[in-house]
Design a protein around this motif. Structure first.
Motif, mmCIF file in Angstrom:
data_model
loop_
_atom_site.group_PDB
_atom_site.id
_atom_site.type_symbol
_atom_site.label_atom_id
_atom_site.label_comp_id
_atom_site.label_asym_id
_atom_site.label_seq_id
_atom_site.Cartn_x
_atom_site.Cartn_y
_atom_site.Cartn_z
ATOM 1 N N SER A 161 44.219 9.699 43.400
ATOM 2 C CA SER A 161 44.567 9.725 42.008
ATOM 3 C C SER A 161 45.094 8.385 41.126
ATOM 4 O O SER A 161 45.851 7.550 41.706
ATOM 5 N N THR A 162 44.490 8.456 40.273
ATOM 6 C CA THR A 162 44.729 7.064 39.318
ATOM 7 C C THR A 162 44.970 7.442 37.643
ATOM 8 O O THR A 162 44.444 8.514 37.400
ATOM 9 N N PRO A 163 45.751 6.484 37.238
ATOM 10 C CA PRO A 163 45.934 6.826 35.779
ATOM 11 C C PRO A 163 44.696 6.708 35.055
ATOM 12 O O PRO A 163 43.511 5.804 35.100
ATOM 13 N N ARG A 164 44.479 7.737 34.225
ATOM 14 C CA ARG A 164 43.145 7.952 33.249
ATOM 15 C C ARG A 164 42.674 6.831 32.416
ATOM 16 O O ARG A 164 41.739 6.239 32.385
ATOM 17 N N GLU A 165 44.160 6.046 31.751
ATOM 18 C CA GLU A 165 43.771 4.982 30.875
ATOM 19 C C GLU A 165 43.479 3.542 31.649
ATOM 20 O O GLU A 165 43.407 2.661 31.199
ATOM 21 N N GLU A 166 43.573 3.471 32.914
ATOM 22 C CA GLU A 166 43.378 2.531 33.852
ATOM 23 C C GLU A 166 41.848 2.763 34.569
ATOM 24 O O GLU A 166 41.377 1.816 35.325
ATOM 25 N N THR A 167 41.327 3.814 34.388
ATOM 26 C CA THR A 167 40.195 4.267 35.164
ATOM 27 C C THR A 167 38.760 4.477 34.343
ATOM 28 O O THR A 167 39.105 5.306 33.489
ATOM 29 N N LEU A 168 37.739 3.667 34.932
ATOM 30 C CA LEU A 168 36.401 4.169 34.304
ATOM 31 C C LEU A 168 35.928 5.028 35.232
ATOM 32 O O LEU A 168 35.531 4.750 36.256
ATOM 33 N N PRO A 194 37.081 -1.441 48.118
ATOM 34 C CA PRO A 194 37.278 0.267 48.127
ATOM 35 C C PRO A 194 38.632 0.451 48.129
ATOM 36 O O PRO A 194 39.598 -0.110 48.567
ATOM 37 N N PHE A 195 39.138 1.628 47.724
ATOM 38 C CA PHE A 195 40.264 2.182 47.350
ATOM 39 C C PHE A 195 40.539 3.663 48.088
ATOM 40 O O PHE A 195 41.405 3.887 48.774
ATOM 41 N N PHE A 196 39.436 4.385 47.777
ATOM 42 C CA PHE A 196 39.335 5.845 48.559
ATOM 43 C C PHE A 196 38.015 6.331 48.217
ATOM 44 O O PHE A 196 37.371 6.026 47.276
ATOM 45 N N ASP A 197 37.652 7.273 49.114
ATOM 46 C CA ASP A 197 36.521 7.891 49.303
ATOM 47 C C ASP A 197 36.498 9.152 50.281
ATOM 48 O O ASP A 197 37.097 9.119 51.326
ATOM 49 N N ASP A 198 36.085 10.312 49.888
ATOM 50 C CA ASP A 198 35.719 11.391 50.595
ATOM 51 C C ASP A 198 34.515 12.002 49.985
ATOM 52 O O ASP A 198 33.835 11.761 49.202
ATOM 53 N N ASP A 199 34.548 13.513 50.228
ATOM 54 C CA ASP A 199 33.197 14.161 49.838
ATOM 55 C C ASP A 199 33.397 14.542 48.247
ATOM 56 O O ASP A 199 32.650 15.104 48.130
ATOM 57 N N GLN A 200 34.549 14.467 47.866
ATOM 58 C CA GLN A 200 34.987 14.725 46.305
ATOM 59 C C GLN A 200 34.891 13.548 45.264
ATOM 60 O O GLN A 200 34.317 13.892 44.318
ATOM 61 N N LYS A 201 35.174 12.337 45.706
ATOM 62 C CA LYS A 201 35.341 11.255 44.859
ATOM 63 C C LYS A 201 35.208 9.882 45.555
ATOM 64 O O LYS A 201 35.334 9.952 46.791
#
Length: 637
Positions: free
Chosen positions: A73-80, A265-272
């Motif tokens: 989960s990351t802030p929308r206004e900081e995420t592309l 890298p920060f996070f990865d799984d089968d969804q994101k």
């Protein structure tokens, strides 16, 4: 014409910003989309797959956290947010691997993706030039181009803070060769050695032929923009834990990577998949970008198919979309969405490649140039462009066919007037019939199908099932051919069967794409269209799937990489186009973007647009010099 200001006004009139703060959940990996070739990882699923709107995430997920259970989960206004580039779960972070399924990170090609790993230079498809990244300049050591000197940027450093030096470059090269990565199998044909002269100077020696000439200086230049530079100390660590075993090195996850790029890298799984900005990134030095990229996070939800990605794009949950979208202009003209393409009017994107119809010249009937050219003359390209591509391609009247892509730089490299009489814009049924009649290829038994040497001209044309725009294109080829007495039946096997057919020559007519933009082009694409070098391969992934042979073309293709005189090069390319348009071993069905580029400006704005003065290519803010876009983005106020 669409105007950005009008779209932004429409945004506030039609969208509630809070409704599109979070990207929806993704689904399972998707099959390849029809703009792909075997060599690309930009595959997306066919656009006719069932749409599945992704469920909204809980609003609380917008809060930033680095706790073990909620790092996605990351802030929308900081995420592309992206769509159309990552299809499935990541296998590893290893540039030596052949099975990473990690294109957001590992994508070494003509415009390498440099979010995490970086190259020496960045290729700009708009002007065909190399721009500094880890290195500041390069030059040939002599007029014969037998060697090259590269100067490194002394400000460059690794994510662990240690300096990035010429020794890292040399060790990376040696490791690619030693462990036989794809790059390490290809480029030793052109590069003899790479050594560190000192911390900031790299010496590249070209491989020479028996006459003492470099085998291919263009390929040496290509290495500058394609090879990811890796840290020597880290590679030594990986070697130690794998006992320097070649296969084990390729299978190492490298999830403890050390890299030089602006993200990690920060996070990865089968969804994101999520990357986080390296706040210590060396590129904020005055010698490079002078600042950090605007988005703190780069995220890609793994969508089930193109339609799911498009639903998210329209909702504002995707910022940058690399997917073919039929009638893309309806998104702003009819739905009034703040969505932008690189060009305001058709073809909307910067076309750089040419999906083509390849005819196997070893098959009876197709071994006759009159038959091949008649099929090409009869094909209704305007219908293909209008229906299969929904006008997202220039017509062949606007950009006459050749071995060149429709960029200004390549179009200037041959004499258009010299080949004017050989051109064909399509749907010329009368001309195609006359050509066949004159060649004595007629319908002797009155069944509506012409014969050659007593055998009816009847062929199968194939492309992968589900690649709907390609399938539609081949149906139009078949329909046009019937009007000139040639029977073409379409055949749509699964993707694996198709590639088995095309790489082994087990086909009659097929559809496939040559390369798009590259420092080696248009020479590299001319090789793919005309070089008998590929026709000799037992398994051919590289080009000339028509298996065409022409000694004069081979001779010219061998000369081009060693030639620097612009007038002579223009003569060479003009002659190659004369051969191509006369013998027609293949013919382009459309022009197509190398990458699709659709952006939603509900959260971020400042994306590259044609004629905006930035000279940043529409390579999705990630590839080659296109990554410069990340430094120009700003939040919508």
């Amino acid at each position: 014409m669409k105007l950005r200001s009008k779209r932004l006004v429409a945004l506030f009139a039609t969208l509630a910003m809070t409704a599109s703060l979070l990207a929806g959940c993704g689904g399972s990996p998707a099959p390849a989309e029809s703009d792909s070739s075997a060599a690309t990882e930009e595959a997306a699923p066919a656009e006719d797959a069932a749409a599945e709107e992704a469920p909204a995430e809980d609003e609380a997920a917008a809060e930033d956290t680095t706790s073990a259970g909620d790092t996605n989960s990351t802030p929308r206004e900081e995420t592309l947010y992206f769509a159309g580039q990552q299809w499935g779960t990541i296998n590893d972070w290893n540039p030596f691997s052949t099975n990473s399924n990690n294109p957001m990170c590992v994508q070494q090609k003509d415009s390498s993706r440099t979010l995490i790993y970086e190259t020496l230079f960045m290729f700009n498809m708009l002007d065909g030039q190399l721009y500094p990244l880890l290195a500041t300049e390069w030059s040939w050591d002599d007029e014969a181009m037998t060697g090259m000197t590269v100067k490194m940027n002394p400000d460059a450093h690794w994510s662990d803070g240690t300096p990035l030096t010429a020794n890292d470059v040399a060790y990376t090269w040696d490791a690619n060769v030693k462990y036989e990565s794809s790059l390490g199998m290809d480029f030793p044909n052109y590069v003899e050695s790479i050594t560190a002269v000192d911390d900031t100077t790299v010496s590249i020696k070209c491989k020479l032929d028996d006459a003492g000439n470099p085998t291919n200086p263009l390929k040496v230049q290509q290495l500058l923009q394609q090879m990811y530079v890796m840290q020597q100390a880290y590679l030594e660590t990986v070697e130690a834990r794998n006992n320097s075993d070649k296969e084990a090195m390729k299978l190492d996850k490298m999830d403890d990577l050390i890299a030089s790029g602006p993200y990690m890298p920060f996070f990865d799984d089968d969804q994101k998949v999520v990357f986080i900005r390296d706040e210590n990134y060396w590129g904020q030095a005055a010698s490079m970008w002078g600042k950090l990229p605007a988005p703190k996070y780069i995220a890609h939800v793994i969508y089930a198919d193109n339609n799911a990605g498009q639903v998210a794009l329209e909702a504002g949950d995707v910022d940058v979309c690399q997917q073919f979208t039929t009638d893309v202009q309806k998104l702003w003209e009819e739905k009034n969405l703040p969505i932008t393409t690189y060009i305001d009017e058709p073809p909307y994107g910067q076309c750089a490649t040419m999906p083509s119809c390849w005819m196997n010249v070893e098959k009876p009937g197709l071994d006759q140039p009159e038959v091949r050219k008649a099929i090409a003359m009869a094909t209704d390209y305007d219908q293909i462009i209008a229906s299969a591509m929904s006008n997202q391609s220039p017509t062949f009247t606007q950009v006459p066919r050749s071995t060149m892509n429709p960029t200004d730089g390549e179009q200037a490299l041959y004499d258009h007037d010299a080949v004017k009489d050989l051109q064909f814009a399509g749907n010329d049924i009368e001309g195609a019939n006359a050509l066949l009649d004159e060649a004595g290829i007629v319908d002797s038994d009155g069944d509506g199908i012409r014969e050659y040497n007593g055998t009816p001209l009847s062929f199968k044309a194939e492309c992968p099932d589900g690649w709907t725009d390609w399938m539609a294109s081949l149906e139009i080829v078949a329909s046009s051919a019937k009007q000139i007495g040639i029977d073409i039946q379409t055949f749509f096997p699964d993707t694996n069967t198709f590639y088995d057919d095309i790489t082994t020559g087990n086909f009659e007519i097929c559809m496939n794409s040559p390369s798009g933009s590259s420092i080696t082009n248009p020479w590299g694409r001319c090789m793919q269209f005309l070089s008998s070098q590929y026709a000799d391969l037992e398994v051919n992934w590289s080009g000339n799937w028509s298996q065409y042979r022409n000694a004069e073309a081979d001779e010219i293709l061998a000369k081009i990489p060693l030639e620097t005189d612009e007038a002579t090069l223009k003569e060479y390319y003009t002659r190659l186009n004369e051969i191509y348009l006369t013998d027609v071993p293949s013919f382009a069905l459309m022009y197509r973007p190398e990458l699709f580029y659709i952006v939603n400006e509900s959260v971020w704005t400042g994306y590259p647009m044609k004629d905006d003065g930035s000279n940043i290519p529409p390579t999705d803010c990630t590839d080659g010099y296109g990554i410069a876009a990340l430094y120009n983005l700003t939040l919508v106020e």
